[in-house]
Motif scaffolding. Structure first.
Motif, PDB file in Angstrom:
ATOM      1  N   HIS A 134      -7.897  -3.679   8.871  1.00 49.28           N
ATOM      2  CA  HIS A 134      -6.782  -3.745   7.921  1.00 49.28           C
ATOM      3  C   HIS A 134      -6.029  -2.415   7.928  1.00 49.28           C
ATOM      4  CE1 HIS A 134      -7.937  -7.420   5.559  1.00 49.28           C
ATOM      5  NE2 HIS A 134      -9.121  -7.139   6.090  1.00 49.28           N
ATOM      6  N   VAL A 135      -4.699  -2.495   7.951  1.00 50.03           N
ATOM      7  CA  VAL A 135      -3.862  -1.298   7.815  1.00 50.03           C
ATOM      8  C   VAL A 135      -2.856  -1.551   6.697  1.00 50.03           C
ATOM      9  CG1 VAL A 135      -2.267   0.303   8.926  1.00 50.03           C
ATOM     10  CG2 VAL A 135      -4.109  -0.742  10.262  1.00 50.03           C
ATOM     11  N   GLY A 136      -2.795  -0.623   5.755  1.00 55.70           N
ATOM     12  CA  GLY A 136      -1.899  -0.764   4.616  1.00 55.70           C
ATOM     13  C   GLY A 136      -0.433  -0.662   5.022  1.00 55.70           C
ATOM     14  N   VAL A 137       0.376  -1.554   4.448  1.00 55.73           N
ATOM     15  CA  VAL A 137       1.827  -1.585   4.679  1.00 55.73           C
ATOM     16  C   VAL A 137       2.509  -1.570   3.317  1.00 55.73           C
ATOM     17  CG1 VAL A 137       3.743  -2.947   5.614  1.00 55.73           C
ATOM     18  CG2 VAL A 137       1.573  -2.818   6.868  1.00 55.73           C
ATOM     19  N   SER A 138       3.623  -0.857   3.218  1.00 55.20           N
ATOM     20  CA  SER A 138       4.193  -0.563   1.904  1.00 55.20           C
ATOM     21  C   SER A 138       4.876  -1.745   1.240  1.00 55.20           C
ATOM     22  CB  SER A 138       5.173   0.603   2.015  1.00 55.20           C
ATOM     23  OG  SER A 138       6.224   0.286   2.916  1.00 55.20           O
TER      24      SER A 138
ATOM     25  N   SER B  15       0.855  -1.190   0.000  1.00 57.31           N
ATOM     26  CA  SER B  15       0.000   0.000   0.000  1.00 57.31           C
ATOM     27  C   SER B  15       0.887   1.235   0.000  1.00 57.31           C
ATOM     28  CB  SER B  15      -0.901   0.010   1.239  1.00 57.31           C
ATOM     29  OG  SER B  15      -1.757  -1.112   1.247  1.00 57.31           O
ATOM     30  N   PRO B  16       0.686   2.145  -0.937  1.00 55.33           N
ATOM     31  CA  PRO B  16       1.550   3.320  -0.992  1.00 55.33           C
ATOM     32  C   PRO B  16       1.385   4.246   0.204  1.00 55.33           C
ATOM     33  CG  PRO B  16      -0.282   3.530  -2.531  1.00 55.33           C
ATOM     34  CD  PRO B  16      -0.317   2.130  -2.004  1.00 55.33           C
ATOM     35  N   ARG B  17       0.262   4.075   0.938  1.00 52.41           N
ATOM     36  CA  ARG B  17       0.029   4.871   2.133  1.00 52.41           C
ATOM     37  C   ARG B  17      -0.668   3.957   3.159  1.00 52.41           C
ATOM     38  NH1 ARG B  17      -3.846   5.592  -1.576  1.00 52.41           N
ATOM     39  NH2 ARG B  17      -6.017   5.892  -0.890  1.00 52.41           N
ATOM     40  N   PRO B  18      -0.694   4.341   4.429  1.00 45.37           N
ATOM     41  CA  PRO B  18      -1.260   3.470   5.472  1.00 45.37           C
ATOM     42  C   PRO B  18      -2.790   3.527   5.505  1.00 45.37           C
ATOM     43  CG  PRO B  18      -0.407   5.464   6.475  1.00 45.37           C
ATOM     44  CD  PRO B  18      -0.018   5.526   5.014  1.00 45.37           C
TER      45      PRO B  18
ATOM     46  N   HIS C 142      -4.604   1.580  14.019  1.00 42.43           N
ATOM     47  CA  HIS C 142      -3.940   2.356  12.963  1.00 42.43           C
ATOM     48  C   HIS C 142      -2.615   2.923  13.470  1.00 42.43           C
ATOM     49  CE1 HIS C 142      -4.720   5.364   9.408  1.00 42.43           C
ATOM     50  NE2 HIS C 142      -3.889   4.401   9.077  1.00 42.43           N
ATOM     51  N   CYS C 143      -2.649   3.512  14.642  1.00 43.74           N
ATOM     52  CA  CYS C 143      -1.449   4.136  15.204  1.00 43.74           C
ATOM     53  C   CYS C 143      -0.366   3.108  15.518  1.00 43.74           C
ATOM     54  CB  CYS C 143      -1.803   4.916  16.469  1.00 43.74           C
ATOM     55  SG  CYS C 143      -2.786   6.401  16.179  1.00 43.74           S
ATOM     56  N   LEU C 144      -0.761   1.964  16.069  1.00 45.62           N
ATOM     57  CA  LEU C 144       0.224   0.937  16.419  1.00 45.62           C
ATOM     58  C   LEU C 144       0.954   0.425  15.179  1.00 45.62           C
ATOM     59  CD1 LEU C 144      -1.739  -1.133  19.093  1.00 45.62           C
ATOM     60  CD2 LEU C 144       0.407   0.110  19.478  1.00 45.62           C
ATOM     61  N   VAL C 145       0.209   0.115  14.119  1.00 47.83           N
ATOM     62  CA  VAL C 145       0.839  -0.427  12.913  1.00 47.83           C
ATOM     63  C   VAL C 145       1.716   0.627  12.245  1.00 47.83           C
ATOM     64  CG1 VAL C 145       0.422  -1.387  10.616  1.00 47.83           C
ATOM     65  CG2 VAL C 145      -0.969  -2.146  12.558  1.00 47.83           C
ATOM     66  N   VAL C 146       1.215   1.841  12.138  1.00 52.69           N
ATOM     67  CA  VAL C 146       1.989   2.898  11.482  1.00 52.69           C
ATOM     68  C   VAL C 146       3.234   3.238  12.295  1.00 52.69           C
ATOM     69  CG1 VAL C 146       1.955   5.335  10.789  1.00 52.69           C
ATOM     70  CG2 VAL C 146       0.028   3.835  10.226  1.00 52.69           C
TER      71      VAL C 146
END
Length: 382
Positions: free
Chosen positions: A147-151, A21-24, A267-271
């Motif tokens: 789900h959280v996007g990761v690059s 994912s290009p952004r979270p 969201h905050c934890l993954v980012v």
């Protein structure tokens, strides 16, 4: 975000492509039970409800015919995800009520019997029950998946392994399944204990590289444990074709305010972990035996759990550690435009988690679990 992901593309030698994912980005899947407005028991009318809703990427069937799942599109912020869910839920609830039912969300129903529930007609569900038998038929449970996007793929397994350090925080905050088949289980989250009985469910293995995960999936397929990667039902797992880390720790959540807080925390934890990897940091992990014990403590004691903090076996009350965690994540929340939602996490212990509220209602009503169902239905603030 579909709960039935397409099979990811496999390259040579068992390679699994991770979309990236290009952004979270964010996606939320929220499971609801259908409740008969008269009896407060479960109603096996999901097929009729979904037919009335019409073809929609936002409302899905699930294993049991008493369940509908409401799903967001791809979102950038917590607020956007909540607006998306609220829009879908308003229309769905109107249809549900026209049919003499209500939407209900908790980790379990307080008194329903598993033997009265009907299976959704789909080959993959039939195969699941054929294989898992009694335990599969017991899966009268509901949850929330985020789900959280990761690059990129190389970040995924370190993030998942490190995120397990906060597993007890996530479970304790969302715990909403103290009752099972009319009995008080003594657990804040009986759902967590039930779901891990499925052969591919439970805690993830703490792999550190994507290649290790690819080899694991290859072994699972070669030995016939799974046919598709989505049959790996870990509490936290990769979703390769979406390019996300999928957090499946949460019990069912009854209201949008708490849901938005928990989604913001996720969201905050993954980012935060993603950014720490970018900064060259080696992410902290704990031994699997500590992670396993923390899951049990959070499921058993909820917000009263004393959890293990690190590989040195230091311990602390989960709510005390949560206060420091929220303070540390505040700058991340500001950058993700969810500072207010993250701050609302602290309201859950002050108000009482769902399992605590359910106990209060049961006590005040002389043990009438129908009153507990009514209280949970009434909490859906859309």
């Amino acid at each position: 975000m579909s709960s039935v992901p397409a099979k990811p593309t496999a390259g040579k030698a068992g390679r699994i492509d991770f979309a990236g994912s290009p952004r979270p980005t964010l996606g939320v899947e929220w499971e609801f039970a259908l409740i008969d407005a008269g009896t407060r028991d479960l109603s096996n009318e999901a097929a009729a409800v979904i037919a009335d809703v019409g073809e929609s990427p936002h409302v899905h069937k699930e294993l049991l015919r008493n369940t509908v799942e409401v799903v967001t599109g791809i979102c950038d912020t917590v607020d956007e995800a909540m607006v998306d869910l609220r829009s879908t839920l308003r229309g769905a609830r109107e249809i549900v009520r026209e049919r003499g039912m209500e939407l209900f969300c908790a980790g379990t129903h307080p008194f329903a019997s598993w033997s009265a529930q009907k299976l959704t007609d789909a080959p993959r569900y039939a195969e699941l029950i054929k294989r898992t038998q009694w335990w599969g038929r017991q899966m009268l449970i509901w949850g929330v998946h985020v789900h959280v996007g990761v690059s990129s793929a190389h970040k995924v397994m370190p993030i998942i392994s490190s995120l397990l350090n906060q597993y007890p925080h996530l479970l304790a905050l969302s715990a909403s399944s103290p009752f099972w088949a009319g009995e008080d289980t003594g657990y804040a989250s009986n759902r967590a204990m039930m779901f891990q009985q499925l052969p591919t469910a439970g805690l993830p293995f703490q792999f550190q590289t994507w290649r290790q995960f690819e080899r694991f999936v290859h072994d699972q397929k070669k030995t016939g444990i799974i046919d598709h990667i989505n049959e790996i039902r870990w509490d936290i797992r990769p979703s390769p074709h979406l390019g996300t880390v999928e957090v499946r720790v949460f019990d069912g959540v009854s209201n949008l305010r708490e849901l938005s807080a928990l989604v913001a925390l996720t969201h905050c934890l993954v980012v935060d972990l993603d950014r720490r990897l970018d900064a060259g940091e080696q992410l902290p992990v704990m031994p699997p035996w500590h992670v396993q014990e923390n899951k049990w403590r959070a499921a058993r004691y909820g917000l009263d759990a004393i959890i293990i903090l690190d590989a040195d076996s230091n311990e602390r009350l989960v709510t005390e550690d949560l206060d420091d965690l929220l303070t540390r994540l505040q700058p991340v929340a500001e950058s993700l435009h969810c500072a207010d939602e993250l701050a609302a996490v602290a309201d859950i212990p002050r108000r009482g988690a769902s399992y605590q509220r359910q106990h209060r209602v049961a006590e005040e009503s002389g043990g009438d679990l129908r009153a507990v169902v009514d209280s949970l239905v009434g909490e859906l603030d859309i």
